[in-house]
Scaffold this motif. Structure first.
Motif, PDB file in Angstrom:
ATOM      1  N   ASP A   1      19.718 135.846-144.560  1.00  0.00           N
ATOM      2  CA  ASP A   1      19.195 135.061-143.435  1.00  0.00           C
ATOM      3  C   ASP A   1      17.836 135.535-142.956  1.00  0.00           C
ATOM      4  N   THR A   2      17.273 136.573-143.574  1.00  0.00           N
ATOM      5  CA  THR A   2      16.005 137.116-143.090  1.00  0.00           C
ATOM      6  C   THR A   2      14.874 136.108-143.216  1.00  0.00           C
ATOM      7  N   ALA A   3      14.757 135.484-144.397  1.00  0.00           N
ATOM      8  CA  ALA A   3      13.670 134.523-144.613  1.00  0.00           C
ATOM      9  C   ALA A   3      13.797 133.340-143.657  1.00  0.00           C
ATOM     10  N   LYS A   4      15.014 132.844-143.512  1.00  0.00           N
ATOM     11  CA  LYS A   4      15.221 131.719-142.606  1.00  0.00           C
ATOM     12  C   LYS A   4      14.910 132.103-141.165  1.00  0.00           C
ATOM     13  N   ARG A   5      15.342 133.300-140.778  1.00  0.00           N
ATOM     14  CA  ARG A   5      15.089 133.741-139.412  1.00  0.00           C
ATOM     15  C   ARG A   5      13.596 133.948-139.166  1.00  0.00           C
ATOM     16  N   GLU A   6      12.888 134.536-140.161  1.00  0.00           N
ATOM     17  CA  GLU A   6      11.446 134.723-139.994  1.00  0.00           C
ATOM     18  C   GLU A   6      10.727 133.389-139.876  1.00  0.00           C
ATOM     19  N   LYS A   7      11.161 132.409-140.657  1.00  0.00           N
ATOM     20  CA  LYS A   7      10.533 131.084-140.584  1.00  0.00           C
ATOM     21  C   LYS A   7      10.774 130.457-139.217  1.00  0.00           C
ATOM     22  N   GLU A   8      12.003 130.577-138.721  1.00  0.00           N
ATOM     23  CA  GLU A   8      12.300 130.023-137.405  1.00  0.00           C
ATOM     24  C   GLU A   8      11.506 130.747-136.309  1.00  0.00           C
ATOM     25  N   GLU A   9      11.365 132.060-136.453  1.00  0.00           N
ATOM     26  CA  GLU A   9      10.592 132.802-135.454  1.00  0.00           C
ATOM     27  C   GLU A   9       9.121 132.397-135.480  1.00  0.00           C
ATOM     28  N   ASP A  10       8.575 132.178-136.702  1.00  0.00           N
ATOM     29  CA  ASP A  10       7.173 131.741-136.797  1.00  0.00           C
ATOM     30  C   ASP A  10       6.989 130.370-136.163  1.00  0.00           C
ATOM     31  N   GLU A  11       7.931 129.456-136.431  1.00  0.00           N
ATOM     32  CA  GLU A  11       7.830 128.130-135.832  1.00  0.00           C
ATOM     33  C   GLU A  11       7.932 128.204-134.312  1.00  0.00           C
ATOM     34  N   GLU A  12       8.856 129.019-133.848  1.00  0.00           N
ATOM     35  CA  GLU A  12       8.999 129.167-132.401  1.00  0.00           C
ATOM     36  C   GLU A  12       7.746 129.788-131.787  1.00  0.00           C
ATOM     37  N   HIS A  13       7.165 130.771-132.467  1.00  0.00           N
ATOM     38  CA  HIS A  13       5.936 131.392-131.965  1.00  0.00           C
ATOM     39  C   HIS A  13       4.793 130.378-131.931  1.00  0.00           C
ATOM     40  N   PHE A  14       4.685 129.542-132.973  1.00  0.00           N
ATOM     41  CA  PHE A  14       3.626 128.531-132.997  1.00  0.00           C
ATOM     42  C   PHE A  14       3.809 127.533-131.859  1.00  0.00           C
ATOM     43  N   LYS A  15       5.061 127.125-131.603  1.00  0.00           N
ATOM     44  CA  LYS A  15       5.324 126.190-130.505  1.00  0.00           C
ATOM     45  C   LYS A  15       4.957 126.813-129.156  1.00  0.00           C
ATOM     46  N   LEU A  16       5.314 128.078-128.983  1.00  0.00           N
ATOM     47  CA  LEU A  16       4.997 128.736-127.722  1.00  0.00           C
ATOM     48  C   LEU A  16       3.492 128.901-127.530  1.00  0.00           C
ATOM     49  N   MET A  17       2.774 129.243-128.617  1.00  0.00           N
ATOM     50  CA  MET A  17       1.318 129.364-128.512  1.00  0.00           C
ATOM     51  C   MET A  17       0.677 128.033-128.186  1.00  0.00           C
ATOM     52  N   GLU A  18       1.171 126.947-128.805  1.00  0.00           N
ATOM     53  CA  GLU A  18       0.631 125.623-128.519  1.00  0.00           C
ATOM     54  C   GLU A  18       0.914 125.224-127.072  1.00  0.00           C
ATOM     55  N   PHE A  19       2.115 125.525-126.610  1.00  0.00           N
ATOM     56  CA  PHE A  19       2.454 125.235-125.215  1.00  0.00           C
ATOM     57  C   PHE A  19       1.579 126.050-124.269  1.00  0.00           C
ATOM     58  N   ASN A  20       1.346 127.309-124.612  1.00  0.00           N
ATOM     59  CA  ASN A  20       0.487 128.156-123.781  1.00  0.00           C
ATOM     60  C   ASN A  20      -0.942 127.628-123.744  1.00  0.00           C
ATOM     61  N   ARG A  21      -1.443 127.147-124.890  1.00  0.00           N
ATOM     62  CA  ARG A  21      -2.802 126.599-124.923  1.00  0.00           C
ATOM     63  C   ARG A  21      -2.911 125.353-124.052  1.00  0.00           C
ATOM     64  N   ARG A  22      -1.915 124.463-124.160  1.00  0.00           N
ATOM     65  CA  ARG A  22      -1.948 123.250-123.336  1.00  0.00           C
ATOM     66  C   ARG A  22      -1.877 123.585-121.842  1.00  0.00           C
ATOM     67  N   GLU A  23      -1.046 124.543-121.496  1.00  0.00           N
ATOM     68  CA  GLU A  23      -0.936 124.924-120.099  1.00  0.00           C
ATOM     69  C   GLU A  23      -2.244 125.537-119.592  1.00  0.00           C
ATOM     70  N   ASN A  24      -2.889 126.352-120.416  1.00  0.00           N
ATOM     71  CA  ASN A  24      -4.173 126.942-120.011  1.00  0.00           C
ATOM     72  C   ASN A  24      -5.239 125.869-119.815  1.00  0.00           C
ATOM     73  N   GLU A  25      -5.252 124.884-120.717  1.00  0.00           N
ATOM     74  CA  GLU A  25      -6.222 123.796-120.592  1.00  0.00           C
ATOM     75  C   GLU A  25      -5.960 122.978-119.332  1.00  0.00           C
ATOM     76  N   ARG A  26      -4.685 122.712-119.064  1.00  0.00           N
ATOM     77  CA  ARG A  26      -4.344 121.941-117.864  1.00  0.00           C
ATOM     78  C   ARG A  26      -4.724 122.711-116.600  1.00  0.00           C
ATOM     79  N   MET A  27      -4.418 123.994-116.577  1.00  0.00           N
ATOM     80  CA  MET A  27      -4.772 124.790-115.413  1.00  0.00           C
ATOM     81  C   MET A  27      -6.289 124.901-115.246  1.00  0.00           C
ATOM     82  N   HIS A  28      -7.025 124.946-116.366  1.00  0.00           N
ATOM     83  CA  HIS A  28      -8.489 125.005-116.288  1.00  0.00           C
ATOM     84  C   HIS A  28      -9.048 123.729-115.681  1.00  0.00           C
TER      85      HIS A  28
END
Length: 211
Positions: free
Chosen positions: A96-123
């Protein structure tokens, strides 16, 4: 005096067990409690010394050897089961390591995108808020300056009116040039201020002038 013997009630209420009549009386059993600490040792046991239990040397050696073998074998079996459990767990985690790493990368990308949108909105919100605050400060400064100018203009007008009134009043001042004329005019037209007035300000009583 006989020592107090505690008692225990064995039954309260009716007994529904088979073989015991329903109207059986309450049984009170007496028991001998533990001896208090302050009571000394019984005279019959005053000189009693317990003898150690005899141990067979051959049996002791055999039991000690057998117990050592038991502990060694039990420890080996426990270690074997633990190694098998850890190996199976590592195998499942490795699958399950490869699957878990892929899910973690996807989750990290989603969180970074959400953080970018929130920063832009706050700006954007911060820019709008700063512009609004700047306009409000400018409007407040303008209103304050207008109020200051109005107060200054009112002050100047009051001072001009006061000066004009003083100038008008100065025409009737008594000076060294007209002091004789003022004296003659006062003597020619005496004024009597000794009088009483009513609520409407009319003179109701006046004392004759004594001059």
């Amino acid at each position: 005096m006989f020592p107090q013997v505690p008692g225990v009630l064995c039954r309260l209420g009716q007994v529904k067990s088979p073989g015991i009549p329903a109207a059986a009386p309450v049984v009170l059993q007496f028991f001998r409690g533990r001896k208090p600490r302050h009571v000394p040792r019984a005279p019959s046991k005053a000189n009693y010394v317990r003898k150690p239990t005899p141990i067979d040397p051959d049996e002791h050696v055999f039991l000690k050897t057998a117990y050592n073998h038991y502990r060694t074998q039990f420890r080996a079996v426990r270690s074997l089961f633990q190694e098998e459990y850890l190996a199976r767990k590592r195998q499942e985690e490795g699958a399950d390591t490869a699957k878990r790493e892929k899910e973690e990368d996807e989750e990290h990308f989603k969180l970074m995108e959400f953080n970018r949108r929130e920063n832009e909105r706050m700006h954007q919100e911060r820019l709008v808020r700063e512009q609004r605050q700047a306009l409000e400060r400018e409007q407040a400064d303008l209103e304050m300056s207008i109020q200051n100018e109005q107060r200054e203009q009112e002050m100047v007008e009051r001072m001009d009116e006061l000066v004009r009134q003083e100038k008008e009043a100065s025409k009737h001042f008594i000076t060294l040039d007209n002091v004789e004329d003022a004296i003659e005019s006062a003597l020619a037209d005496p004024k009597n201020y000794n009088f009483a007035v009513d609520r409407e300000g009319k003179i109701v009583q006046k004392t004759p002038f004594a001059g």
